[in-house]
Structures are given as C-alpha cells and as structure tokens.
Design a protein around this motif. Structure first.
Motif, PDB file in Angstrom:
ATOM      1  N   VAL A  89       6.395   2.089  14.672  1.00 38.09           N
ATOM      2  CA  VAL A  89       5.635   2.384  13.586  1.00 38.09           C
ATOM      3  C   VAL A  89       6.583   2.662  12.089  1.00 38.09           C
ATOM      4  O   VAL A  89       6.211   2.567  11.189  1.00 38.09           O
ATOM      5  N   LEU A  90       7.757   3.576  12.416  1.00 38.06           N
ATOM      6  CA  LEU A  90       8.527   3.730  11.505  1.00 38.06           C
ATOM      7  C   LEU A  90       8.882   2.570  10.591  1.00 38.06           C
ATOM      8  O   LEU A  90       8.948   2.430   9.419  1.00 38.06           O
ATOM      9  N   GLY A  91       9.095   1.514  11.606  1.00 36.71           N
ATOM     10  CA  GLY A  91       9.603   0.188  11.009  1.00 36.71           C
ATOM     11  C   GLY A  91       8.290  -0.415  10.134  1.00 36.71           C
ATOM     12  O   GLY A  91       8.694  -1.038   8.913  1.00 36.71           O
ATOM     13  N   ILE A  92       7.457  -0.426  10.566  1.00 38.46           N
ATOM     14  CA  ILE A  92       6.087  -0.780   9.642  1.00 38.46           C
ATOM     15  C   ILE A  92       6.008   0.056   8.474  1.00 38.46           C
ATOM     16  O   ILE A  92       5.652  -0.319   7.185  1.00 38.46           O
ATOM     17  N   PHE A  93       6.021   1.443   8.568  1.00 40.13           N
ATOM     18  CA  PHE A  93       6.286   2.222   7.441  1.00 40.13           C
ATOM     19  C   PHE A  93       7.185   1.926   6.272  1.00 40.13           C
ATOM     20  O   PHE A  93       6.960   1.856   5.085  1.00 40.13           O
ATOM     21  N   ILE A  94       8.302   1.523   6.947  1.00 36.57           N
ATOM     22  CA  ILE A  94       9.603   1.507   5.907  1.00 36.57           C
ATOM     23  C   ILE A  94       9.063  -0.068   5.288  1.00 36.57           C
ATOM     24  O   ILE A  94       9.435  -0.397   4.087  1.00 36.57           O
ATOM     25  N   MET A  95       8.483  -0.948   5.921  1.00 37.12           N
ATOM     26  CA  MET A  95       8.084  -2.295   5.345  1.00 37.12           C
ATOM     27  C   MET A  95       7.045  -1.941   4.176  1.00 37.12           C
ATOM     28  O   MET A  95       7.173  -2.503   3.105  1.00 37.12           O
ATOM     29  N   LEU A  96       6.157  -1.022   4.405  1.00 39.65           N
ATOM     30  CA  LEU A  96       5.184  -0.612   3.284  1.00 39.65           C
ATOM     31  C   LEU A  96       5.837   0.009   2.135  1.00 39.65           C
ATOM     32  O   LEU A  96       5.594  -0.223   0.969  1.00 39.65           O
ATOM     33  N   VAL A  97       7.009   0.823   2.367  1.00 40.30           N
ATOM     34  CA  VAL A  97       7.709   1.448   1.292  1.00 40.30           C
ATOM     35  C   VAL A  97       8.488   0.582   0.620  1.00 40.30           C
ATOM     36  O   VAL A  97       8.460   0.409  -0.982  1.00 40.30           O
ATOM     37  N   PHE A  98       8.932  -0.714   1.193  1.00 44.18           N
ATOM     38  CA  PHE A  98       9.643  -1.700   0.471  1.00 44.18           C
ATOM     39  C   PHE A  98       8.537  -2.371  -0.365  1.00 44.18           C
ATOM     40  O   PHE A  98       9.075  -2.754  -1.569  1.00 44.18           O
ATOM     41  N   LEU A  99       7.482  -2.762   0.315  1.00 46.14           N
ATOM     42  CA  LEU A  99       6.464  -3.284  -0.721  1.00 46.14           C
ATOM     43  C   LEU A  99       6.081  -2.306  -2.007  1.00 46.14           C
ATOM     44  O   LEU A  99       5.819  -3.116  -2.887  1.00 46.14           O
ATOM     45  N   ASP A 100       5.996  -1.290  -1.712  1.00 47.29           N
ATOM     46  CA  ASP A 100       5.626  -0.447  -2.749  1.00 47.29           C
ATOM     47  C   ASP A 100       6.754  -0.415  -3.641  1.00 47.29           C
ATOM     48  O   ASP A 100       6.370  -0.663  -5.239  1.00 47.29           O
ATOM     49  N   LEU A 101       8.143  -0.553  -3.355  1.00 45.59           N
ATOM     50  CA  LEU A 101       8.986  -0.585  -4.379  1.00 45.59           C
ATOM     51  C   LEU A 101       8.978  -1.819  -4.990  1.00 45.59           C
ATOM     52  O   LEU A 101       9.029  -2.162  -6.200  1.00 45.59           O
ATOM     53  N   LEU A 102       8.618  -3.150  -4.190  1.00 46.10           N
ATOM     54  CA  LEU A 102       8.854  -4.271  -4.895  1.00 46.10           C
ATOM     55  C   LEU A 102       7.738  -4.443  -5.841  1.00 46.10           C
ATOM     56  O   LEU A 102       7.784  -5.033  -7.136  1.00 46.10           O
ATOM     57  N   THR A 103       6.330  -3.927  -5.411  1.00 45.99           N
ATOM     58  CA  THR A 103       5.310  -4.109  -6.621  1.00 45.99           C
ATOM     59  C   THR A 103       5.629  -3.105  -7.476  1.00 45.99           C
ATOM     60  O   THR A 103       5.123  -3.318  -8.730  1.00 45.99           O
ATOM     61  N   LYS A 104       6.144  -1.954  -7.581  1.00 48.29           N
ATOM     62  CA  LYS A 104       6.593  -0.940  -8.452  1.00 48.29           C
ATOM     63  C   LYS A 104       7.583  -1.715  -9.626  1.00 48.29           C
ATOM     64  O   LYS A 104       7.613  -1.771 -10.897  1.00 48.29           O
TER      65      LYS A 104
END
Length: 176
Positions: free
Chosen positions: A43-58
């Motif tokens: 789940v940490l790996g999935i959360f890290i992907m969400l954080v990366f997507l958040d940064l990319l969209t920012k």
C-alpha cells in the motif's frame, strides 16, 4: 526548445544509468514484498504513486498558469501542452526542488507514521483492520482530491464539475 531537450536527456541518462542492476533489484524487492505478504509496504507503494501523480498534476497546473501568463488563451491550451510546459516552468524557476522533495518526503513520512500508529491501535484493540484501513482511506482520499484540484487548476473543466459534486457530498455528510 533546448531546455526541453536537455531536461529529457538528463532524465534519460539518470534512468538508464545502471539500469540492469536497478531493474533486477526492483524485481527482487517486488517479488519479496508479495511473497512475504507485506500489505503495508504494498500500500505504501500505491500511496507513493498517488503522491507522484499529485506532484505531476501540480506541475502541469503550474505549466498551464505559466502559459496563460505568457498570453495563451485557456481554450487553445491542449492537455499535452501543459505537460510539455513543465521543463520550461522549471527553467523559469516556477517549479523548484522544494515543490518535489519536501511535499513528497513529508507525505510519505506522514503515511508511515500514521500507518504505524494505526497498526499499534489495531494491535492493542485486537482488531487488525479498522484503524489502518481508516488511515489508508483518509490519506488516499486526500491525495485523490489534491490530484483532482490540480487537474482543475490546470484547466480541466470536467474535473471542476466532479469536484463540485464531491464537495457537496462532503458538505452533506458533515452537516448531518
């Protein structure tokens, strides 16, 4: 155009440097995680992907705003143009390492600490799913909403309508 080329050349160099070793270690780690059934790490790996997507969209929202500030009309900016503008925004100093490192590290540390605390709560309560799942749901929801808000700020009008619906549903739940 040179900035964009240099950006992609450097990114490619960093990704391909010792690629075989990195890929082998990643496969070994991934197999180990799933064989051992370390759900928290998965789940940490999935959360890290969400954080990366958040940064990319920012970053794309910052690129979009940069294009508007340069005189582009919102209706003429394609979704692709926002992402192509990211290296130029880096070059202009609109995006810096603080937009990447600090939020990323803070979010991942928050995830780890909150998950550890929730696991301790569940362990003491004898229930091994309640608090951890609640923490995961909350953190993932916050990241998801942040991604949607960044997409809205990046000129995606469809997402703006979805966010209005989400906010109205949240307001209804909180007013009960």
């Amino acid at each position: 155009m040179g900035e964009i080329t240099n950006f992609f050349e450097e990114a490619w160099r960093m990704m391909t440097e010792s690629f075989a070793l990195k890929a082998l270690l990643a496969v070994v780690a991934e197999v180990g995680i799933y064989v051992l059934g370390l759900k928290h790490i998965q789940v940490l790996g999935i959360f890290i992907m969400l954080v990366f997507l958040d940064l990319l969209t920012k970053w794309s929202a910052i690129g979009y705003q940069m294009l508007i500030d340069m005189g582009a009309k919102p209706e003429n900016i394609s979704g692709y143009a926002k992402y192509i503008a990211i290296p130029a925004a880096w070059g202009k100093g609109l995006i810096s390492s603080k937009h990447m490192r600090r939020p990323f590290i803070t979010k991942v540390l928050t995830y780890c600490i909150a998950t550890a605390g929730a696991w301790c709560f569940d362990f003491m309560a004898g229930n091994y799913a309640f608090a951890v799942n609640l923490v995961w749901l909350y953190l993932a929801s916050v990241e998801f909403l942040s991604i949607l808000e960044n997409m809205r700020d990046g000129g995606n009008s469809t997402i703006a309508g979805l966010l209005d619906i989400v906010h109205s549903k949240i307001d209804m739940i909180l007013k009960k």
